[in-house]
Motif scaffolding. Structure first.
Motif, PDB file in Angstrom:
ATOM      1  N   MET A   1      40.787  53.177  30.044  1.00 57.23           N
ATOM      2  CA  MET A   1      40.353  53.926  31.224  1.00 57.23           C
ATOM      3  C   MET A   1      39.260  53.207  32.015  1.00 57.23           C
ATOM      4  O   MET A   1      39.108  53.436  33.214  1.00 57.23           O
ATOM      5  CB  MET A   1      39.843  55.308  30.805  1.00 57.23           C
ATOM      6  N   GLY A   2      38.490  52.368  31.360  1.00 54.81           N
ATOM      7  CA  GLY A   2      37.407  51.658  32.029  1.00 54.81           C
ATOM      8  C   GLY A   2      36.425  51.148  30.999  1.00 54.81           C
ATOM      9  O   GLY A   2      36.619  51.331  29.792  1.00 54.81           O
TER      10      GLY A   2
ATOM     11  N   ASP B   1      30.939  53.417  30.762  1.00 55.26           N
ATOM     12  CA  ASP B   1      31.058  54.136  32.040  1.00 55.26           C
ATOM     13  C   ASP B   1      31.592  55.553  31.840  1.00 55.26           C
ATOM     14  O   ASP B   1      32.385  55.818  30.932  1.00 55.26           O
ATOM     15  CB  ASP B   1      32.004  53.392  32.989  1.00 55.26           C
ATOM     16  N   SER B   2      31.196  56.453  32.730  1.00 50.93           N
ATOM     17  CA  SER B   2      31.827  57.774  32.786  1.00 50.93           C
ATOM     18  C   SER B   2      33.114  57.661  33.571  1.00 50.93           C
ATOM     19  O   SER B   2      33.191  56.915  34.558  1.00 50.93           O
ATOM     20  CB  SER B   2      30.895  58.787  33.444  1.00 50.93           C
ATOM     21  N   LYS B   3      34.143  58.385  33.136  1.00 49.30           N
ATOM     22  CA  LYS B   3      35.424  58.317  33.844  1.00 49.30           C
ATOM     23  C   LYS B   3      36.178  59.646  33.703  1.00 49.30           C
ATOM     24  O   LYS B   3      36.100  60.299  32.667  1.00 49.30           O
ATOM     25  CB  LYS B   3      36.304  57.169  33.331  1.00 49.30           C
TER      26      LYS B   3
ATOM     27  N   ASN C   1      38.852  47.551  27.532  1.00 50.62           N
ATOM     28  CA  ASN C   1      39.799  47.710  28.633  1.00 50.62           C
ATOM     29  C   ASN C   1      40.377  46.369  29.075  1.00 50.62           C
ATOM     30  O   ASN C   1      41.582  46.247  29.337  1.00 50.62           O
ATOM     31  CB  ASN C   1      39.159  48.436  29.806  1.00 50.62           C
TER      32      ASN C   1
END
Length: 835
Positions: A639-640, A644-646, A705
């Protein structure tokens, strides 16, 4: 070839791995292998079970663990439960069921969910903070603190949650509300057990420099500890023989003091009651101010205050008499609870002085121009003015000179202060570890008498500092919770245990006389402050904390993974307890966790934090049923960047599922299953070695990722071939195994391998195969080197810029700035010029 059936394959291998209590994932005690201790922040087992946010961090740690095993490390990767605490107790009260039963049910559910994800935990080392065998050692550590004089009882102003009906630590109050139930917190004075974490402030601060932690987490701890160098200035009280002490980091502004401010809780207010002419007004103001949370008092834009009429102090620098005020923005916990107000050079003092029409005196001016202090405060350093013999000096020189002179006169001394305050440890609830102390009135009298007579005492420091309180003997640990029907909080600042007379009444471990147990319990943070040691202790048949050889081998934790929300609370408390155990020669390392990595939040589909009230929580069980655990693991990593927030987007998971289906389908392209024929073209062989290098480096740097992206490129290339070699396919499976353990284990066995793929040696790339096509590109921002990246030789400026700006370090440097020019030297350097 059969179709990829994730449900059948995952159940098969989970059952296989579960044989002999997951023996495959156990460590080798006493071996000579290099160790790797990979640890998750263990979860609080709530009734809602795991959500996909939990899975993110646990998948990351599992990838690191599997990768490390394949590289020959002896890997300790355990799991347990942080199960004491208010949520379970509140749930139990609401549903009229004992919290122990609630905990057992929740733990069983969490364990089953984790096992369905294929995580390679050593379940033989499972711990639970509510297990008496476990909290025996929580109590033992508390007694070690007590015996060293680091636990003391005192009546202090505390944060009280009227809903949870218990005391909260300062760190548990967020914006004036309880971080559990969000009720408004009030202040009241209570007798509490307090841990002297401030005794370790310097070490907690300095040892951060040796840790491989995110800089922002270290900075949060530094700010919380809040070390300040300054001076203690004594302001004589007019018409009294004693002074008011004030801490300041800016003694250069002393000639600009026009009033002094006390915290509403300052003891001097009560002592001067008879001399204060507006006492009734003072009582009313103090009552209102003390009921506000500290954060509210500090952050409230409009500051309020009231003058102590009839009271004034003498400024020792210029002998001028200045008034004394009380204001809610001054706190007792930092400095002395009193501040010298210099409105010309402090924004907060300036606003206060303007509001109450108090004098403003300029004593510092900029070096090259004049500042109008009637408009705003000048807060920087500069040259001294209106400061008598110190006029013309620079601020730094004046600081030293003023303190020297006042010290000679007995009005100043250099000192260091901290924001960090001692840890309020008592909780007035049932579901927590009992504090292993008893109070004996006879021993209290004996200790007081011996202190009065200045006689040598055969007691520990804790018993001297807390007369009458006696440590429970180690042989009588654990002090277990009584099994009772009524465990609701009383609301009167007493634990429910206080009403259980048969449990409270006991005998003194020192004199054998009548005694009573401490009835408060420990906070939830107690059990989580040492659990990483408990996993190591499980390696010995005798679960004992005296395990120097095991601790020496396994500590510190090599990689600790969890949420950034624990930056202050858990991490600071665990470091404190560890340092006490280091001093006690229980552990041999100064710090518990060498490397720390934080996973970012997985937000709900609506882009906000998942919560039950919003209805946007995603349960992983449904995702596993439809797409498989391997797909979910890879999807969350893809997702990333981990940190990080995602937002969660279920639509994107289909692409990851299709990728695994392509990996499954590639088995039919192997030219000869039995013969290791190297029939790939040179392009495929070069790509294979580049992929090995890329995936290896990305796992080491926890860039999962981009590792998955490299695997996808490799799979697409293999899919474009008419046939592929066994080597190219098995290399793919080994590289993929840490990410997708079930499908790779199945395919490995289908290729007639006897041993598990998860103990196969990790492949090593051939530098000769990649040297011609890839190189290192230096990335600069405004001429300063900020990063270096591996790129294909001959990469265009456009592609190089795109790759560079996606790097975390570069993105941080570019945040909020405009790119005005790019200087590109192909295969060597890219310089991004911004403003």
């Amino acid at each position: 070839m059969q179709k990829y059936n994730h449900e059948k394959i995952e159940k098969k291998w989970q059952k296989e791995w579960a044989n002999d209590n997951f023996a495959a994932w156990r460590v080798e005690e006493g071996g000579k292998k290099k160790k790797k201790y990979v640890l998750d922040m263990f979860p609080y087992p709530s009734g809602d079970g795991l959500h996909v946010g939990h899975i993110e961090g646990y998948t990351a740690s599992d990838i690191v663990s599997r990768f490390s095993r394949m590289r020959g490390y002896n890997v300790l990767h355990p799991m347990g439960w942080d199960a004491f605490g208010l949520p379970t107790e509140n749930y139990a009260i609401k549903h009229k069921v004992h919290p122990a039963k609630v905990t057992e049910k929740n733990v069983n559910n969490f364990r089953a969910q984790l096992q369905r994800m294929g995580f390679s935990y050593d379940w033989s080392r499972e711990v639970n903070t509510t297990d008496p065998e476990y909290y025996k050692w929580t109590q033992w550590i508390f007694l070690e603190l007590f015996k060293r004089g680091l636990a003391y009882e005192a009546e202090v102003p505390v944060n009280w949650c009227p809903s949870c009906k218990t005391v909260l630590a300062n760190e548990e109050v967020i914006d004036g509300t309880c971080d559990r139930c969000h009720s408004e917190v009030i202040h009241k004075n209570l007798k509490q057990w307090i841990l002297k974490i401030t005794a370790y402030a310097d070490r907690l601060l300095s040892d951060l420099d040796d840790l491989d932690w995110p800089e922002r987490i270290k900075e949060m701890q530094r700010n919380w500890i809040g070390k300040s160098y300054g001076a203690l200035i004594k302001f004589p009280l007019a018409n009294f023989k004693f002074p008011l002490s004030v801490f300041t980091t800016r003694p250069d502004t002393l000639f600009g003091v026009t009033y002094v401010v006390l915290a509403p809780e300052h003891i001097l207010i009560q002592e001067l009651k008879d001399y204060i002419t507006n006492w009734d007004e003072i009582v009313e103001y103090v009552g209102v101010a003390r009921n506000r949370s500290e954060r509210e008092r500090q952050e409230k834009k409009e500051k309020t205050g009231i003058e102590l009429r009839g009271i004034s102090v003498i400024n020792p620098a210029n002998q001028k008499e200045v008034p004394v005020w009380i204001a809610d923005y001054v706190l007792m916990g930092y400095g002395t609870g009193a501040v010298m107000a210099v409105p010309a050079h402090d924004e907060r003092d300036f606003a206060f002085a303007k509001k109450y029409r108090l004098p403003i005196t300029t004593v510092i001016q900029p070096l090259s121009y004049e500042w109008d202090v009637t408009v705003a405060a000048y807060t920087d350093e500069g040259r001294m003015v209106n400061s008598g013999e110190f006029d013309g000096l620079g601020s730094e020189e004046a600081k030293r000179a003023i303190v020297v002179k006042l010290r000679e006169q007995g009005f100043a001394e250099n000192t260091v202060k901290y924001k960090l305050r001692d840890w309020v440890f008592s909780r007035q609830r049932y579901w927590g570890e009992p504090i292993p102390l008893v109070f004996c009135e006879a021993c209290a009298e004996r200790v007081r008498k011996q202190k009065t007579e200045n006689r040598k005492q055969n007691v520990n420091l804790g018993e001297i500092l807390n007369p009458g309180w006696m440590a429970v003997s180690e042989g009588d640990l654990p002090v277990t919770l009584p099994n009772v029907k009524n465990y609701e909080p009383t609301g009167n600042a007493e634990s429910p245990l206080a009403g259980i007379t048969t449990w409270v009444k006991t005998t003194c471990p020192r004199c054998g006389g009548v005694a009573r147990r401490e009835t408060n319990t420990m906070p939830q943070w107690a059990g989580s402050s040492w659990y990483y040691l408990a996993y190591v202790m499980r390696g010995n048949s005798k679960f004992k904390i005296q395990n120097s050889k095991l601790f020496q081998y396994w500590l510190p934790v090599d990689m600790y993974i969890g949420g950034a929300e624990h930056a202050v609370l858990h991490l600071l408390y665990a470091r404190f307890w560890h340092k006490v155990l280091y001093d006690a020669k229980i552990v041999s390392t100064k710090e518990p966790f060498y490397a720390l990595r934080n996973q970012g939040l997985i937000l709900g589909p609506d882009g906000v934090k998942m919560s039950k009230s919003r209805g946007n929580v995603i349960n992983p069980d449904a995702v596993v049923r439809e797409y498989g655990a391997d797909t979910l693991r890879m999807f969350e990593m893809f997702m990333g960047p981990l940190e990080d927030s995602k937002p969660w987007d279920i639509r994107s998971i289909v692409g990851v599922r299709r990728f695994l289906e392509r990996v499954w389908g590639l088995q039919i392209k192997i030219k000869d299953q039995k013969l290791k024929i190297k029939n790939d073209g040179e392009d495929i062989r070069r790509l294979m070695h580049r992929t090995i290098k890329k995936v290896t480096k990305d796992i080491e740097e926890m860039r999962f990722n981009t590792a998955i992206s490299a695997l996808m490129v490799y799979v697409n290339a293999l899919g474009g071939q008419e046939d592929i070699s066994r080597e190219s396919y098995t290399t793919l499976l080994v590289l993929l195994a840490p990410f997708a353990p079930h499908i790779t284990e199945e395919l490995w066995q289908l290729m007639e391998n006897k041993n598990s793929i998860h103990f196969e040696k990790w492949p090593i790339y051939d530098p000769k195969r990649i040297i011609e096509e890839y190189g290192i590109l230096v990335v600069q921002v405004n001429g300063k080197t900020r990063d270096s990246i591996e790129v294909a030789k001959g990469v265009s400026e456009e592609n190089a810029l795109e790759i560079a700006t996606k790097r975390d370090r570069i993105a941080f440097c570019l945040k909020g700035k405009e790119i005005i020019r790019v200087v590109y030297v192909q295969n060597k350097l890219i310089n991004i010029v911004v403003k």
